[in-house]
Design a protein around this motif. Structure first.
Motif, PDB file in Angstrom:
ATOM      1  N   PHE A 148       1.058  -1.542   0.062  1.00 35.03           N
ATOM      2  CA  PHE A 148      -0.105  -0.169   0.203  1.00 35.03           C
ATOM      3  C   PHE A 148       0.811   1.023   0.350  1.00 35.03           C
ATOM      4  N   ASP A 149       0.845   1.908   0.946  1.00 33.49           N
ATOM      5  CA  ASP A 149       1.771   3.450   1.107  1.00 33.49           C
ATOM      6  C   ASP A 149       2.794   3.104   1.860  1.00 33.49           C
ATOM      7  N   THR A 150       3.128   2.032   1.909  1.00 36.01           N
ATOM      8  CA  THR A 150       4.364   1.809   3.170  1.00 36.01           C
ATOM      9  C   THR A 150       5.559   1.137   2.293  1.00 36.01           C
ATOM     10  N   LEU A 151       6.681   2.778   1.897  1.00 38.70           N
ATOM     11  CA  LEU A 151       7.858   2.177   1.259  1.00 38.70           C
ATOM     12  C   LEU A 151       8.855   1.806   2.111  1.00 38.70           C
ATOM     13  N   GLU A 152      10.048   0.266   1.408  1.00 43.39           N
ATOM     14  CA  GLU A 152      10.800  -0.238   2.407  1.00 43.39           C
ATOM     15  C   GLU A 152      12.387   0.793   1.953  1.00 43.39           C
ATOM     16  N   LYS A 153      13.486   0.764   2.681  1.00 49.83           N
ATOM     17  CA  LYS A 153      14.574   1.945   2.387  1.00 49.83           C
ATOM     18  C   LYS A 153      15.327   0.751   1.652  1.00 49.83           C
ATOM     19  N   ASP A 154      15.710   0.468   0.760  1.00 49.65           N
ATOM     20  CA  ASP A 154      16.059  -0.528   0.342  1.00 49.65           C
ATOM     21  C   ASP A 154      18.022  -1.232   0.874  1.00 49.65           C
ATOM     22  N   SER A 155      18.053  -2.116   1.846  1.00 52.49           N
ATOM     23  CA  SER A 155      19.168  -2.394   2.512  1.00 52.49           C
ATOM     24  C   SER A 155      19.682  -3.639   1.328  1.00 52.49           C
ATOM     25  N   GLY A 156      19.460  -3.793   0.441  1.00 51.93           N
ATOM     26  CA  GLY A 156      19.655  -5.578  -0.682  1.00 51.93           C
ATOM     27  C   GLY A 156      19.015  -6.587  -0.063  1.00 51.93           C
ATOM     28  N   GLN A 157      17.721  -6.030   1.016  1.00 55.35           N
ATOM     29  CA  GLN A 157      17.287  -7.496   0.887  1.00 55.35           C
ATOM     30  C   GLN A 157      16.332  -7.798   0.073  1.00 55.35           C
TER      31      GLN A 157
END
Length: 339
Positions: A148-157
């Motif tokens: 939905f509106d929650t964006l994750e930080k790209d930490s290589g996951q």
């Protein structure tokens, strides 16, 4: 025939072309680049011809939206692989190489999405696609890296190359032969969800869709229609229902669509309590439009629909009731339920 053709659909996007075409040209030396113009009125075509003379121009007769716009334009493009790229995408060095290598090595892989990060906040995934898309039982789309509106930080996951359910139309690679076999995008969609529908149809035909993290692009997002725009809301809700009529397995088809419409109604009430009256009306409009088109879309169903199309039962329940907002949390819970 070219190996790769990059086709950028444009409508009154002269500022975006000025900003983002240079990266596409710089980092795509072996590809043929096209701008497919949807009858712009802002001098986009003359601008490209004057400042980027190596780019080929395709002039569509009218603004037919994303779906028909690309269908019309690609009739004039001869290449093994189509790269459909939004005009607000910044590409990176060697972005094409891992995509081409995957296509060459994996003949059953027919659609690929790169890692899509947010141009305005480059440490985070971008809303439209992130690290590859999936849907729940009731047709709600979500992504690795965006629920939905929650964006994750790209930490290589999500630095992997994995199978996904749908690839984002923001940056969408597809084999020409498959695009032709599937008869392209559903033109009645105009815009939004058409890439999910195309991917679903490809999966129903037994093909594979992949995400490749080694190819990275940055997407502005919302450059044409911002999140919360009533027209965008209308198209998303209507097209999602039409897509389900076409592609859901026969068993439980009508119950699933009915339950989805109930969930849409709840979303409409939620918008109402937030004072977003136009969005509530957009959902009502979407449902009425769906009623009018549903019989037509029942006739579009193919003989075979894959039985297991969804990753989890209800992303709405898990996100809003369980309060789990990250893909890996949700995926682990789903695995535990299965076990």
């Amino acid at each position: 025939m070219d190996k790769v053709a990059i086709v950028i659909l444009n409508w009154n996007g002269i500022k975006l072309l000025e900003q983002f075409l240079p990266s596409v040209i710089k980092f795509s030396p072996d590809a043929t680049i096209y701008v497919a113009d949807n009858a712009s009125t802002d001098d986009s075509v003359n601008f490209v011809q004057q400042h980027f003379p190596t780019i080929k121009i395709i002039k569509n007769t009218d603004n037919h939206g994303f779906a028909k716009g690309y269908n019309d334009a690609l009739k004039e493009v001869d290449a093994e692989i189509y790269a459909l790229v939004n005009s607000d995408i910044e590409v990176t060095e060697n972005w094409l190489k891992p995509i081409i290598e995957t296509f060459d090595l994996e003949k059953n892989t027919v659609i690929i999405q790169p890692k899509i990060l947010d141009f305005k906040n480059k440490e985070y995934f971008e809303y439209a696609g992130a690290a590859g898309g999936f849907i729940d039982k009731y047709g709600y789309p979500f992504c690795r890296g965006r629920i939905f509106d929650t964006l994750e930080k790209d930490s290589g996951q999500y630095d992997d190359n994995c199978e996904i359910f749908w690839a984002s139309g923001a940056c969408f690679f597809i084999r020409k032969e498959i695009y032709d076999e599937l008869e392209g995008f559903d033109e009645s969609f105009f815009a939004h969800q058409e890439e999910i529908d195309l991917c679903w149809r490809a999966l129903n035909e037994g093909h594979t869709i992949k995400y490749n993290s080694q190819s990275i692009v940055y997407h502005v997002g919302g450059a044409t229609l911002q999140q919360g725009n009533p027209k965008k809301t209308y198209l998303n809700f209507r097209n999602s229902l039409l897509m389900m009529v076409k592609n859901l397995p026969k068993k439980g088809l009508f119950f699933i669509i009915f339950f989805r419409m109930v969930l849409d109604g709840i979303a409409g009430v939620r918008f109402l309590t937030q004072g977003k009256f136009k969005l509530t009306l957009a959902i009502l409009h979407a449902h009425f439009s769906f009623y009018c088109l549903s019989l037509i879309y029942l006739k579009k169903r193919k003989d075979f629909q894959m039985q297991k199309y969804y990753t989890i039962k209800s992303i709405v329940f898990i996100y809003y009731i369980k309060k789990l907002v990250f893909f890996k949390e949700i995926f682990n819970i789903n695995q535990n339920i299965k076990n």
